[in-house]
Structures are given as structure tokens and as C-alpha cells.
Write a protein that holds these residues in place. Structure first.
Motif, PDB file in Angstrom:
ATOM      1  N   PHE A 223      48.081  35.754  39.624  1.00 22.16           N
ATOM      2  CA  PHE A 223      47.440  35.158  40.791  1.00 22.16           C
ATOM      3  C   PHE A 223      48.010  33.769  41.035  1.00 22.16           C
ATOM      4  O   PHE A 223      48.647  33.180  40.163  1.00 22.16           O
ATOM      5  CB  PHE A 223      45.911  35.091  40.643  1.00 22.16           C
ATOM      6  N   VAL A 224      47.789  33.270  42.242  1.00 21.94           N
ATOM      7  CA  VAL A 224      48.187  31.911  42.612  1.00 21.94           C
ATOM      8  C   VAL A 224      47.026  31.285  43.372  1.00 21.94           C
ATOM      9  O   VAL A 224      46.495  31.890  44.301  1.00 21.94           O
ATOM     10  CB  VAL A 224      49.453  31.888  43.499  1.00 21.94           C
ATOM     11  N   VAL A 225      46.633  30.094  42.962  1.00 24.68           N
ATOM     12  CA  VAL A 225      45.559  29.361  43.614  1.00 24.68           C
ATOM     13  C   VAL A 225      45.997  27.904  43.791  1.00 24.68           C
ATOM     14  O   VAL A 225      46.586  27.320  42.878  1.00 24.68           O
ATOM     15  CB  VAL A 225      44.266  29.395  42.766  1.00 24.68           C
ATOM     16  N   LYS A 226      45.720  27.330  44.949  1.00 25.41           N
ATOM     17  CA  LYS A 226      46.030  25.924  45.180  1.00 25.41           C
ATOM     18  C   LYS A 226      44.920  25.083  44.571  1.00 25.41           C
ATOM     19  O   LYS A 226      43.741  25.326  44.785  1.00 25.41           O
ATOM     20  CB  LYS A 226      46.153  25.627  46.669  1.00 25.41           C
TER      21      LYS A 226
ATOM     22  N   LYS B 257      36.062  31.521  38.664  1.00 25.01           N
ATOM     23  CA  LYS B 257      34.618  31.374  38.826  1.00 25.01           C
ATOM     24  C   LYS B 257      33.876  31.847  37.581  1.00 25.01           C
ATOM     25  O   LYS B 257      34.054  32.987  37.143  1.00 25.01           O
ATOM     26  CB  LYS B 257      34.176  32.166  40.056  1.00 25.01           C
ATOM     27  N   LYS B 258      33.019  30.960  37.041  1.00 20.88           N
ATOM     28  CA  LYS B 258      32.168  31.316  35.912  1.00 20.88           C
ATOM     29  C   LYS B 258      31.018  32.178  36.434  1.00 20.88           C
ATOM     30  O   LYS B 258      30.405  31.853  37.446  1.00 20.88           O
ATOM     31  CB  LYS B 258      31.624  30.054  35.250  1.00 20.88           C
ATOM     32  N   VAL B 259      30.771  33.298  35.736  1.00 23.16           N
ATOM     33  CA  VAL B 259      29.733  34.243  36.157  1.00 23.16           C
ATOM     34  C   VAL B 259      28.913  34.679  34.947  1.00 23.16           C
ATOM     35  O   VAL B 259      29.343  34.514  33.800  1.00 23.16           O
ATOM     36  CB  VAL B 259      30.361  35.482  36.849  1.00 23.16           C
ATOM     37  N   PRO B 260      27.756  35.276  35.189  1.00 24.24           N
ATOM     38  CA  PRO B 260      26.955  35.787  34.070  1.00 24.24           C
ATOM     39  C   PRO B 260      27.636  36.969  33.373  1.00 24.24           C
ATOM     40  O   PRO B 260      28.361  37.733  34.004  1.00 24.24           O
ATOM     41  CB  PRO B 260      25.646  36.246  34.731  1.00 24.24           C
TER      42      PRO B 260
ATOM     43  N   THR C  85      41.469  34.582  46.039  1.00 24.51           N
ATOM     44  CA  THR C  85      42.567  34.957  45.153  1.00 24.51           C
ATOM     45  C   THR C  85      42.706  36.472  45.092  1.00 24.51           C
ATOM     46  O   THR C  85      43.804  36.999  45.132  1.00 24.51           O
ATOM     47  CB  THR C  85      42.319  34.405  43.734  1.00 24.51           C
ATOM     48  N   ILE C  86      41.603  37.167  45.018  1.00 24.85           N
ATOM     49  CA  ILE C  86      41.621  38.622  44.985  1.00 24.85           C
ATOM     50  C   ILE C  86      42.215  39.156  46.286  1.00 24.85           C
ATOM     51  O   ILE C  86      43.002  40.093  46.287  1.00 24.85           O
ATOM     52  CB  ILE C  86      40.203  39.181  44.760  1.00 24.85           C
ATOM     53  N   ALA C  87      41.860  38.519  47.406  1.00 21.98           N
ATOM     54  CA  ALA C  87      42.363  38.959  48.708  1.00 21.98           C
ATOM     55  C   ALA C  87      43.878  38.888  48.784  1.00 21.98           C
ATOM     56  O   ALA C  87      44.508  39.646  49.507  1.00 21.98           O
ATOM     57  CB  ALA C  87      41.736  38.117  49.824  1.00 21.98           C
ATOM     58  N   GLU C  88      44.483  38.019  48.032  1.00 26.36           N
ATOM     59  CA  GLU C  88      45.940  37.870  48.032  1.00 26.36           C
ATOM     60  C   GLU C  88      46.603  38.832  47.044  1.00 26.36           C
ATOM     61  O   GLU C  88      47.790  38.707  46.779  1.00 26.36           O
ATOM     62  CB  GLU C  88      46.316  36.423  47.685  1.00 26.36           C
TER      63      GLU C  88
END
Length: 172
Positions: free
Chosen positions: A107-110, A37-40, A64-67
């Protein structure tokens, strides 16, 4: 590439489906930026990006953080997207693409049906996340070849704290 496609298609003809596979490579594909996620600037936990994403800041998405995932540096992917992800994912046989170039990420993201995964650095002779250095383990079941179960094992979980002197250990 043409030869690989012939083998891929031949295996499908012989077995009724494409052979499920996992890809392990060093450099991340640019699509890793599509799963963060792009953030300021100044957002807690944000990491600065470079190259094509210079002056942008990113964090992991909440799921992702939750995992147990973490990202302590920006993905260092090529600035030009050559279509590598699209080529690997077009037939549905590649279940995951796992990389390790950025040693401080895990991390792992689908993404579009494919797992995009980072594995943190494991060795003590390079930079990395201290006692959270680790390896990714894949549990595979030949009766359910499309269902792999990846998880990490960290140095901290296995051994405790980081040694105070350098280690020269070979893993085979």
C-alpha cells in the motif's frame, strides 16, 4: 549526517531547490502506524501487532484499500522512534519512503507530505501473498521530478497462477 546535509544544501544552492528523492529501505519507520487504523480485536480483516503495539489490531484506512492496497500483517517497525522519518522529511526533498520488510503488505499512503509505501514480496523462496507477489514500479519524468507515479505489477497480472514447483530465478 553532517556531510550529507552539506551536499543537500549545496545542490539546493546550485539548482534553486532540493533534489527530489525517493528512499528505499528494508525496515519500516514507526510512522507506518500513523497511517493505519487501530480497531477492536475481531474486526474483519484486522491484523495483530507486536512489540510496542502488542495486543492492538489494525486495518488499512478506506482510501488505501480503494487504491488496491492490502495489509495481511502488522508493520514490524522499531519500537523506539529515533526520528528517522522527521530527519528525512524535514527539507521536503524526500517524496516517498518505500519498504518491504513485511512481505504480505502492499500500500501507499501520504503522511505529512511524504508517501509511505509497502511493496509485497516478489520472490518465491520466501513467504508472501501467493500470486499477488509483485514489484512496485516508479514512473519518473525529468520535466516534473516531484511527480512520481508508483504502481505495482503482480505475478498474477503478468503470468497467471503461481507455479507448482519452485523457481530459481535471478532478477538483475
Amino acid at each position: 549526517r553532517q556531510r550529507q546535509m552539506c551536499i543537500r544544501d549545496r545542490l539546493k544552492a546550485e539548482n534553486g531547490d532540493y533534489l527530489p528523492s525517493l528512499v528505499f529501505q528494508h525496515i519500516p519507520v514507526p510512522e507506518f502506524f500513523d497511517v493505519i487504523k487501530k480497531v477492536p480485536k475481531g474486526t474483519k480483516g484486522a491484523v495483530p501487532a507486536y512489540g510496542a503495539h502488542e495486543n492492538e489490531f489494525f486495518v488499512l484506512n478506506d482510501e488505501t484499500i480503494a487504491e488496491g492496497g492490502f495489509m495481511l500483517e502488522s508493520p514490524a517497525s522499531p519500537d523506539v522512534n529515533t526520528g528517522e522519518f522527521e530527519a528525512m522529511s524535514e527539507k521536503g526533498d524526500v517524496l516517498g519512503i518505500y519498504v518491504g520488510h513485511d512481505h504480505n503488505n502492499s500500500f501507499v499512503v501520504k503522511y505529512k507530505g511524504v508517501d509511505l509505501g509497502y511493496t509485497q514480496g516478489a520472490g518465491f523462496n520466501v513467504y508472501g501473498p501467493g500470486e499477488n507477489r509483485g514489484v512496485r514500479i516508479f514512473e519518473l519524468d525529468e520535466t516534473a521530478p516531484r511527480e512520481s507515479k508508483p504502481h505495482t505489477a503482480t505475478f498474477k497480472e503478468l503470468c497467471g497462477t503461481v507455479p507448482q514447483s519452485s523457481l530459481n530465478v535471478a532478477v538483475w
